[in-house]
Design a protein around this motif. Structure first.
Motif, PDB file in Angstrom:
ATOM      1  N   HIS A 180       0.842  -1.194   0.000  1.00 22.93           N
ATOM      2  CA  HIS A 180       0.000   0.000   0.000  1.00 22.93           C
ATOM      3  C   HIS A 180       0.878   1.245   0.000  1.00 22.93           C
ATOM      4  O   HIS A 180       2.102   1.156   0.127  1.00 22.93           O
ATOM      5  CB  HIS A 180      -0.975  -0.002   1.180  1.00 22.93           C
ATOM      6  N   GLY A 181       0.238   2.400  -0.146  1.00 25.03           N
ATOM      7  CA  GLY A 181       0.966   3.624  -0.436  1.00 25.03           C
ATOM      8  C   GLY A 181       1.433   4.438   0.742  1.00 25.03           C
ATOM      9  O   GLY A 181       1.926   5.559   0.543  1.00 25.03           O
ATOM     10  N   HIS A 182       1.317   3.969   1.959  1.00 18.23           N
ATOM     11  CA  HIS A 182       1.873   4.723   3.084  1.00 18.23           C
ATOM     12  C   HIS A 182       3.399   4.717   3.002  1.00 18.23           C
ATOM     13  O   HIS A 182       4.000   3.685   2.679  1.00 18.23           O
ATOM     14  CB  HIS A 182       1.394   4.143   4.414  1.00 18.23           C
ATOM     15  N   PRO A 183       4.038   5.853   3.322  1.00 18.19           N
ATOM     16  CA  PRO A 183       5.484   5.954   3.079  1.00 18.19           C
ATOM     17  C   PRO A 183       6.339   4.991   3.875  1.00 18.19           C
ATOM     18  O   PRO A 183       7.453   4.671   3.455  1.00 18.19           O
ATOM     19  CB  PRO A 183       5.810   7.413   3.417  1.00 18.19           C
ATOM     20  N   ASP A 184       5.857   4.530   5.029  1.00 17.68           N
ATOM     21  CA  ASP A 184       6.660   3.547   5.769  1.00 17.68           C
ATOM     22  C   ASP A 184       6.679   2.184   5.078  1.00 17.68           C
ATOM     23  O   ASP A 184       7.342   1.253   5.543  1.00 17.68           O
ATOM     24  CB  ASP A 184       6.196   3.430   7.227  1.00 17.68           C
ATOM     25  N   HIS A 185       5.989   2.093   3.937  1.00 17.14           N
ATOM     26  CA  HIS A 185       5.998   0.866   3.133  1.00 17.14           C
ATOM     27  C   HIS A 185       6.529   1.072   1.718  1.00 17.14           C
ATOM     28  O   HIS A 185       6.713   0.084   1.006  1.00 17.14           O
ATOM     29  CB  HIS A 185       4.595   0.267   3.066  1.00 17.14           C
ATOM     30  N   CYS A 186       6.752   2.310   1.309  1.00 19.03           N
ATOM     31  CA  CYS A 186       7.147   2.498  -0.096  1.00 19.03           C
ATOM     32  C   CYS A 186       8.111   3.642  -0.354  1.00 19.03           C
ATOM     33  O   CYS A 186       8.545   3.839  -1.492  1.00 19.03           O
ATOM     34  CB  CYS A 186       5.910   2.678  -0.974  1.00 19.03           C
ATOM     35  N   SER A 187       8.504   4.418   0.668  1.00 17.65           N
ATOM     36  CA  SER A 187       9.290   5.629   0.411  1.00 17.65           C
ATOM     37  C   SER A 187      10.625   5.347  -0.267  1.00 17.65           C
ATOM     38  O   SER A 187      11.094   6.128  -1.095  1.00 17.65           O
ATOM     39  CB  SER A 187       9.538   6.389   1.716  1.00 17.65           C
ATOM     40  N   ASP A 188      11.266   4.223   0.088  1.00 18.07           N
ATOM     41  CA  ASP A 188      12.597   3.972  -0.463  1.00 18.07           C
ATOM     42  C   ASP A 188      12.566   3.395  -1.874  1.00 18.07           C
ATOM     43  O   ASP A 188      13.625   3.079  -2.437  1.00 18.07           O
ATOM     44  CB  ASP A 188      13.398   3.060   0.474  1.00 18.07           C
ATOM     45  N   ALA A 202       1.797  -2.751  -7.471  1.00 20.57           N
ATOM     46  CA  ALA A 202       1.197  -2.049  -6.335  1.00 20.57           C
ATOM     47  C   ALA A 202      -0.279  -1.813  -6.612  1.00 20.57           C
ATOM     48  O   ALA A 202      -0.715  -1.844  -7.779  1.00 20.57           O
ATOM     49  CB  ALA A 202       1.905  -0.712  -6.099  1.00 20.57           C
ATOM     50  N   PRO A 203      -1.082  -1.559  -5.572  1.00 19.37           N
ATOM     51  CA  PRO A 203      -2.480  -1.174  -5.809  1.00 19.37           C
ATOM     52  C   PRO A 203      -2.552   0.087  -6.670  1.00 19.37           C
ATOM     53  O   PRO A 203      -1.652   0.935  -6.612  1.00 19.37           O
ATOM     54  CB  PRO A 203      -3.017  -0.914  -4.393  1.00 19.37           C
ATOM     55  N   HIS A 232      -6.441   2.068   6.053  1.00 20.57           N
ATOM     56  CA  HIS A 232      -6.829   3.458   5.807  1.00 20.57           C
ATOM     57  C   HIS A 232      -6.774   3.797   4.319  1.00 20.57           C
ATOM     58  O   HIS A 232      -7.459   4.721   3.860  1.00 20.57           O
ATOM     59  CB  HIS A 232      -5.900   4.408   6.577  1.00 20.57           C
ATOM     60  N   VAL A 233      -5.925   3.117   3.582  1.00 15.86           N
ATOM     61  CA  VAL A 233      -5.818   3.265   2.126  1.00 15.86           C
ATOM     62  C   VAL A 233      -5.873   1.861   1.536  1.00 15.86           C
ATOM     63  O   VAL A 233      -5.720   0.865   2.251  1.00 15.86           O
ATOM     64  CB  VAL A 233      -4.496   3.966   1.724  1.00 15.86           C
ATOM     65  N   PRO A 234      -6.102   1.726   0.215  1.00 13.19           N
ATOM     66  CA  PRO A 234      -6.139   0.380  -0.374  1.00 13.19           C
ATOM     67  C   PRO A 234      -4.871  -0.405  -0.057  1.00 13.19           C
ATOM     68  O   PRO A 234      -3.756   0.080  -0.251  1.00 13.19           O
ATOM     69  CB  PRO A 234      -6.276   0.670  -1.870  1.00 13.19           C
ATOM     70  N   ASN A 235      -5.046  -1.628   0.436  1.00 11.28           N
ATOM     71  CA  ASN A 235      -3.945  -2.466   0.881  1.00 11.28           C
ATOM     72  C   ASN A 235      -4.100  -3.857   0.292  1.00 11.28           C
ATOM     73  O   ASN A 235      -5.195  -4.423   0.287  1.00 11.28           O
ATOM     74  CB  ASN A 235      -3.935  -2.549   2.414  1.00 11.28           C
ATOM     75  N   ALA A 236      -2.991  -4.413  -0.187  1.00 15.38           N
ATOM     76  CA  ALA A 236      -3.007  -5.747  -0.768  1.00 15.38           C
ATOM     77  C   ALA A 236      -2.222  -6.709   0.104  1.00 15.38           C
ATOM     78  O   ALA A 236      -1.018  -6.520   0.321  1.00 15.38           O
ATOM     79  CB  ALA A 236      -2.415  -5.719  -2.177  1.00 15.38           C
ATOM     80  N   GLY A 237      -2.881  -7.728   0.615  1.00 12.75           N
ATOM     81  CA  GLY A 237      -2.165  -8.848   1.195  1.00 12.75           C
ATOM     82  C   GLY A 237      -1.535  -9.644   0.072  1.00 12.75           C
ATOM     83  O   GLY A 237      -2.117  -9.783  -1.011  1.00 12.75           O
ATOM     84  N   LEU A 238      -0.337 -10.172   0.310  1.00 14.66           N
ATOM     85  CA  LEU A 238       0.440 -10.814  -0.754  1.00 14.66           C
ATOM     86  C   LEU A 238       0.769 -12.245  -0.362  1.00 14.66           C
ATOM     87  O   LEU A 238       1.243 -12.510   0.745  1.00 14.66           O
ATOM     88  CB  LEU A 238       1.744 -10.034  -0.992  1.00 14.66           C
ATOM     89  N   VAL A 254       5.222 -21.483   0.560  1.00  9.49           N
ATOM     90  CA  VAL A 254       4.341 -20.318   0.547  1.00  9.49           C
ATOM     91  C   VAL A 254       4.760 -19.330   1.626  1.00  9.49           C
ATOM     92  O   VAL A 254       4.961 -19.705   2.786  1.00  9.49           O
ATOM     93  CB  VAL A 254       2.871 -20.723   0.775  1.00  9.49           C
ATOM     94  N   VAL A 255       4.891 -18.067   1.228  1.00 12.23           N
ATOM     95  CA  VAL A 255       5.069 -16.959   2.160  1.00 12.23           C
ATOM     96  C   VAL A 255       3.883 -16.017   1.991  1.00 12.23           C
ATOM     97  O   VAL A 255       3.560 -15.619   0.860  1.00 12.23           O
ATOM     98  CB  VAL A 255       6.382 -16.206   1.901  1.00 12.23           C
ATOM     99  N   ALA A 256       3.228 -15.668   3.089  1.00 15.58           N
ATOM    100  CA  ALA A 256       2.091 -14.749   3.066  1.00 15.58           C
ATOM    101  C   ALA A 256       2.428 -13.502   3.873  1.00 15.58           C
ATOM    102  O   ALA A 256       3.093 -13.592   4.910  1.00 15.58           O
ATOM    103  CB  ALA A 256       0.841 -15.420   3.622  1.00 15.58           C
ATOM    104  N   TYR A 257       1.947 -12.367   3.396  1.00 13.00           N
ATOM    105  CA  TYR A 257       2.242 -11.078   4.036  1.00 13.00           C
ATOM    106  C   TYR A 257       0.976 -10.247   4.054  1.00 13.00           C
ATOM    107  O   TYR A 257       0.317 -10.078   3.021  1.00 13.00           O
ATOM    108  CB  TYR A 257       3.346 -10.371   3.263  1.00 13.00           C
ATOM    109  N   THR A 258       0.643  -9.699   5.208  1.00  9.18           N
ATOM    110  CA  THR A 258      -0.631  -8.990   5.349  1.00  9.18           C
ATOM    111  C   THR A 258      -0.584  -7.532   4.912  1.00  9.18           C
ATOM    112  O   THR A 258      -1.639  -6.922   4.733  1.00  9.18           O
ATOM    113  CB  THR A 258      -1.098  -9.009   6.813  1.00  9.18           C
ATOM    114  N   GLY A 259       0.632  -6.925   4.740  1.00  9.00           N
ATOM    115  CA  GLY A 259       0.656  -5.470   4.701  1.00  9.00           C
ATOM    116  C   GLY A 259       0.112  -4.967   6.029  1.00  9.00           C
ATOM    117  O   GLY A 259       0.339  -5.573   7.087  1.00  9.00           O
ATOM    118  N   ASP A 260      -0.623  -3.858   6.012  1.00  4.07           N
ATOM    119  CA  ASP A 260      -1.309  -3.369   7.206  1.00  4.07           C
ATOM    120  C   ASP A 260      -2.798  -3.623   7.024  1.00  4.07           C
ATOM    121  O   ASP A 260      -3.367  -3.256   5.985  1.00  4.07           O
ATOM    122  CB  ASP A 260      -1.078  -1.868   7.404  1.00  4.07           C
ATOM    123  N   THR A 261      -3.449  -4.211   8.019  1.00  4.34           N
ATOM    124  CA  THR A 261      -4.833  -4.609   7.803  1.00  4.34           C
ATOM    125  C   THR A 261      -5.629  -4.653   9.098  1.00  4.34           C
ATOM    126  O   THR A 261      -5.092  -4.957  10.161  1.00  4.34           O
ATOM    127  CB  THR A 261      -4.901  -5.998   7.142  1.00  4.34           C
TER     128      THR A 261
END
Length: 246
Positions: A59-67, A89-90, A136-142, A150-157
């Motif tokens: 998702h687009g929050h900077p603590d997940h995509c700024s770098d 990305a979403p 709070h914004v569109p988020n994709a679990g991966l 299998v590796v699963a990741y929730t993002g923030d949810t």
């Protein structure tokens, strides 16, 4: 598969730490998941920027995509720029971070692909399944599958029945656990606790649970204890440098 934690802080990087970032490797193919604050220097300790084969952003929050911005700069401005980097990305999630530079500077350095929940895609040796999860914004679990693992990741949810589907039978679940026991009411629809993560891991039958996105400065022990109330499998907290083989 090999997973290296680049960072696991939520919101901002604590001193000496980094925000969400995970390097997933299989058969020589490298996927960077969530290049959050301060993750690029840690990545560059492991490999040059041009060796990243794909980027996934929950998702687009900077603590997940700024770098993503300095990663693309490192590739575009080097002596021998590599081929365009596939970035998944979403829709619209990366508009802000991609706007940090004039478009000409990064032209040709990446190709942007919208994540589509319910539509699997192949990324190198990986199968990727995305799940729309509440935040709070569109988020994709991966969910990444390769070599029978299998590796699963929730993002923030926040709470969602799809979390068990996302994590079903996973060898590793990387789950947001911002708070140990209880999410404040105003954030309860959009974030999770370690207690929530443990319940999801138990219901999904995952082999290992990795708690991530703890609030900066939070000690790991309360989160581990909360998750262990319902989950009795292998359990840890995502800290920079942690490597897991699945």
């Amino acid at each position: 598969m090999r997973i290296t934690v680049l960072g696991g802080c939520g919101a901002w990087p604590a001193a000496g730490q980094a925000c969400s970032g995970y390097l997933v490797e299989h058969d020589g193919f490298h996927v960077l998941v969530d290049p959050g604050y301060a993750t690029l220097p840690r990545l560059l300790d492991l490999m040059p920027a041009e060796r990243v084969d794909a980027v996934l952003v929950s998702h687009g929050h900077p603590d997940h995509c700024s770098d993503l911005n300095p990663l693309l700069r490192a590739r575009a401005l080097g002596d021998a720029p590599p081929a365009a980097l596939p970035v998944h990305a979403p829709p619209g999630a990366l508009d802000a971070v991609l706007a940090l530079d004039n478009a000409r500077m990064l032209a040709g350095s990446f190709t942007l692909h919208d994540l589509e929940p319910g539509t699997p895609r192949e990324i190198g040796p990986f199968r990727l399944d995305a799940f729309a999860l509440p935040h709070h914004v569109p988020n994709a679990g991966l969910r990444l599958t390769a070599g029978g693992r299998v590796v699963a990741y929730t993002g923030d949810t926040g709470p969602s029945a799809d979390l068990v589907t996302l994590a079903a039978g996973a060898d590793l679940l990387v789950a947001e656990a911002t708070y140990p026991l209880r999410v404040p009411d105003e954030d309860a629809p959009y974030l999770s606790s370690a207690l929530d993560a443990g319940r999801t891991a138990a219901a999904a039958g995952v082999a290992r649970l990795l708690l991530t996105h703890l609030w900066p400065g939070t000690p790991p022990e309360p989160a581990l204890a909360a998750a262990a109330e319902s989950y009795d499998g292998d359990l840890d907290v995502a800290t920079a440098g942690l490597v897991t083989e699945v």
